[in-house]
Motif scaffolding. Sequence first.
Motif, mmCIF file in Angstrom:
data_model
loop_
_atom_site.group_PDB
_atom_site.id
_atom_site.type_symbol
_atom_site.label_atom_id
_atom_site.label_comp_id
_atom_site.label_asym_id
_atom_site.label_seq_id
_atom_site.Cartn_x
_atom_site.Cartn_y
_atom_site.Cartn_z
ATOM 1 N N ALA A 187 0.838 -1.201 0.000
ATOM 2 C CA ALA A 187 0.000 0.000 0.000
ATOM 3 C C ALA A 187 0.873 1.252 0.000
ATOM 4 N N ARG A 188 1.950 1.186 0.793
ATOM 5 C CA ARG A 188 2.848 2.341 0.857
ATOM 6 C C ARG A 188 3.458 2.624 -0.518
ATOM 7 N N ASP A 189 3.872 1.530 -1.182
ATOM 8 C CA ASP A 189 4.441 1.714 -2.521
ATOM 9 C C ASP A 189 3.420 2.328 -3.473
ATOM 10 N N ARG A 190 2.180 1.800 -3.398
ATOM 11 C CA ARG A 190 1.135 2.308 -4.289
ATOM 12 C C ARG A 190 0.892 3.792 -4.028
ATOM 13 N N MET A 191 0.888 4.165 -2.742
ATOM 14 C CA MET A 191 0.652 5.569 -2.415
ATOM 15 C C MET A 191 1.775 6.448 -2.950
ATOM 16 N N SER A 192 3.019 5.974 -2.810
ATOM 17 C CA SER A 192 4.145 6.766 -3.319
ATOM 18 C C SER A 192 4.029 6.931 -4.825
ATOM 19 N N GLU A 193 3.634 5.835 -5.483
ATOM 20 C CA GLU A 193 3.452 5.875 -6.934
ATOM 21 C C GLU A 193 2.410 6.925 -7.311
ATOM 22 N N LEU A 194 1.272 6.857 -6.603
ATOM 23 C CA LEU A 194 0.190 7.818 -6.853
ATOM 24 C C LEU A 194 0.702 9.233 -6.671
ATOM 25 N N ALA A 195 1.428 9.420 -5.575
ATOM 26 C CA ALA A 195 1.929 10.753 -5.255
ATOM 27 C C ALA A 195 2.849 11.262 -6.348
ATOM 28 N N GLU A 196 3.619 10.321 -6.929
ATOM 29 C CA GLU A 196 4.503 10.754 -8.008
ATOM 30 C C GLU A 196 3.729 11.093 -9.272
ATOM 31 N N LYS A 197 2.674 10.302 -9.525
ATOM 32 C CA LYS A 197 1.895 10.520 -10.744
ATOM 33 C C LYS A 197 1.095 11.813 -10.699
ATOM 34 N N ALA A 198 0.593 12.155 -9.507
ATOM 35 C CA ALA A 198 -0.335 13.277 -9.405
ATOM 36 C C ALA A 198 0.354 14.599 -9.735
ATOM 37 N N GLY A 199 -0.386 15.495 -10.385
ATOM 38 C CA GLY A 199 0.149 16.814 -10.670
ATOM 39 C C GLY A 199 0.298 17.633 -9.407
#
Lengths: 264, 241
Positions: B189-201
């Motif tokens: 979940a932590r990895d997914r959140m970091s990924e999301l955070a990177e993707k988001a503008g």
Amino acid sequence: MMLATIESALDDIHSGLRMRRVWIALAQEDIGDQHRRTALGPLWLLINYFAFAGTFIFVIHRGDTSTGSYAAYVATGLLVWFYIMETLSQSVSLFVREEGFIKGTTLPLSVYVMRLLMQSAIRAAYALVGCIVILLLSGTALSTAWLWSALGVLLILATTPAAIILFAFLGAYFPDSQFIVSNIMRIGMFLTPVFWSYEGSGGVRHLLYYWNPFTYFLEIVRVPILTGGPPIDSLLLCGAIGLVLWTAALMVLGLFRKRVVFVI
Amino acid sequence: MVSIRVSNLGLVYRLRKKLTLAARDRRLPTGGRLEGKGRTQYVTALDGVNFELTAGDRLGLVGANGAGKTTLLKVLYGIYAPTSGSVEVEGRVDALFNISLGFRREATGRRNIVLRGLMNGWNMDEIEARMEDVIEFSELGDFIDLPFKTYSQGMAARLAFSVATSLDPEILLMDEWIGAGDPKFQDKARDRMSELAEKAGIIVLASHNHALLKKTCNKILELENGGVKSLHLAEEWAASA
């Protein structure tokens, strides 16, 4: 100012209609959930309708010669009345029930309104099957006049969202109205010519018959089937009531749709 | 180009004394300032908030309970309309608060994914496209076709997390960093959140976890009683705190 208000309301309705898959899906789930784990499922809606209609036809009205047309009278009356009663009673608590969604998502309010319309319509569809069965059993002939009844049904459906909007805001701002409305709807079954007919009686009945708006919404569906002719006056009156309700509903929705979140 | 421009934002609402004979509800709101006496009381939940964010910004919201963090997020999302000032948002906004809202106990996991997707405004194709990914991430296996009520709390949380984070966010609003499940899933979940955070503008994240904020955010907005106490670059804030 007034234009901006109505525009805001139309915005809400427009995005609500675009999200129709949401409220259609939710309404189906709602009906399914209520009957999950029962053997007969939503057929209970049909049975409930038959139980009421049967009670009136065989118990209240036994021994009369005109039983056939009375059966048709009650069958159509109950169909429309149950729909109205259920929709309005549910409307007053609509926004309170949807509090979680209203405070947690940006879904337009009309999604909840249409979800309720859809639920009521699905329930009424089961009663409609029962109604048609009773009509055919009681010897009412299928005729083109039924198309006028269909028009009446459409008019009722078209008026419903406006009524739901008004009652939902009423219930949100004045919580006591939930009890007032549910009481009135319960008594209303007896105050409206659902199973009694006017036929020349005077006094209070006369007043209830003519001054009760529900009378006319029953008549636009009932009269064509019973008499074979279009109830022009009732149709016009119901159309006018519908327009008034829609005007009021658009104003209320436009004015309060962004504020209701602070009230519930 | 995604951006958020908040100028002089205020949110004041009236506490309604309901027209009822029943005993008065004496609950008070958890935050903001309470003004007015007698029948009309007003809550100032937000007052004179200004900031601007452009692509790449990660804003952390800090402040005590009731300072207005969640309210500000809800204004940015569009649940509350500002009563003064303006909020201009460019870009699609996704929010990760209350991720288990609206799950239906009787419906299967699969059906719940569809319902949640529809509520997020996805069309059937988008839902189909994400379905397998969501199911796989949630590790529910065959349970996905069983009713939601048969799930353990952890399974339910995993499903909620998987659907909620199956986004391509332009602007992402978060009320606390979310996670779910057992330690192994938490890592994922932590990895997914970091990924999301990177993707988001743009990200706006309200949190009490200062270490997390230092790691994730480049700007920190501190709220106090609905107003802005300070707006710092994250390094300055970390140095001063």
